[in-house]
Write a protein that holds these residues in place. Structure first.
Motif, short mmCIF file in Angstrom:
data_model
loop_
_atom_site.label_atom_id
_atom_site.label_comp_id
_atom_site.label_asym_id
_atom_site.label_seq_id
_atom_site.Cartn_x
_atom_site.Cartn_y
_atom_site.Cartn_z
N THR A 1 -46.43 3.52 39.49
CA THR A 1 -44.88 2.76 39.88
C THR A 1 -44.24 4.08 38.75
O THR A 1 -44.50 4.69 37.48
N VAL B 1 -40.66 4.59 36.64
CA VAL B 1 -39.35 3.65 36.80
C VAL B 1 -38.25 4.45 36.33
O VAL B 1 -38.58 5.61 35.38
N GLN B 2 -37.43 4.27 36.64
CA GLN B 2 -35.82 4.35 36.39
C GLN B 2 -35.54 4.36 35.18
O GLN B 2 -35.76 3.26 35.09
N GLY C 1 -34.36 1.13 34.94
CA GLY C 1 -35.74 -0.40 34.67
C GLY C 1 -35.81 -0.11 36.15
O GLY C 1 -36.70 -1.13 36.80
N THR C 2 -34.85 0.65 37.23
CA THR C 2 -35.05 0.56 39.09
C THR C 2 -36.72 0.95 38.82
O THR C 2 -36.86 1.49 38.65
N LYS C 3 -37.98 -0.23 39.58
CA LYS C 3 -39.42 0.38 39.69
C LYS C 3 -38.79 1.11 41.69
O LYS C 3 -38.61 0.53 42.42
N LYS C 4 -40.13 2.26 41.84
CA LYS C 4 -40.27 2.41 43.22
C LYS C 4 -41.74 2.63 42.96
O LYS C 4 -42.18 3.26 42.21
N GLU C 5 -42.53 2.36 43.84
CA GLU C 5 -44.17 1.89 44.04
C GLU C 5 -44.21 2.56 45.11
O GLU C 5 -43.03 3.26 46.15
N ASP D 1 -46.50 5.73 30.30
CA ASP D 1 -46.32 4.39 29.95
C ASP D 1 -47.23 4.29 29.15
O ASP D 1 -48.40 4.83 29.31
N ILE E 1 -48.12 4.33 35.43
CA ILE E 1 -46.51 3.09 35.82
C ILE E 1 -46.22 5.06 35.00
O ILE E 1 -46.81 5.15 33.63
N HIS F 1 -42.29 7.18 33.78
CA HIS F 1 -41.40 6.48 33.26
C HIS F 1 -40.38 8.22 33.62
O HIS F 1 -40.63 9.46 33.16
N LYS G 1 -31.55 11.70 35.89
CA LYS G 1 -31.36 10.73 37.18
C LYS G 1 -30.20 11.99 38.07
O LYS G 1 -29.53 13.03 37.33
#
Length: 108
Positions: A5, A7-8, A11-15, A54, A99, A101, A107
């Motif tokens: 996962t 995490v942007q 807070g947006t997550k992409k699995e 994480d 996880i 980040h 970005k």
């Protein structure tokens, strides 16, 4: 397959599903994860695949090398003890659920 996962900063997550043996960076690029630019293609020469591991995963993945530590000094955001270049993390089944980040300065 191993699930990771990303995490942007918002807070947006992409699995994504990663193949064991590939780098985390390759999995990110293959799945169009925003913020993982990987300009050098995984050659440990650009620091554009910086991620923060994480807190629940710190210490559960292999430690970074001295060369990786040196390259982290060139990242767009201040490195921490949780900083890694995801081109240097090789996926294996023990990482299922990892996880990571994305730093806010990566970005687009």
């Amino acid at each position: 397959m191993t699930q990771i996962t990303f995490v942007q900063p918002d807070g947006t997550k992409k699995e994504v599903n990663a193949t064991n043996g590939q780098s985390v960076m390759q999995a990110a690029i293959s799945n169009l994860v925003p913020g993982v630019f990987a300009e050098c293609g995984g050659e440990l020469s650009c620091a554009t695949c910086h991620v923060y591991v994480d807190e629940q995963w710190v210490g559960k993945i292999p430690e970074r090398s001295g060369d990786e530590t040196d390259m982290l000094e060139l990242t767009s955001e201040e490195p921490t003890d949780a900083s890694r270049l995801c081109c240097q993390i090789q996926v294996d089944s023990s990482m299922d659920g990892l996880i990571l980040h994305i730093p806010k300065t990566q970005k687009f």
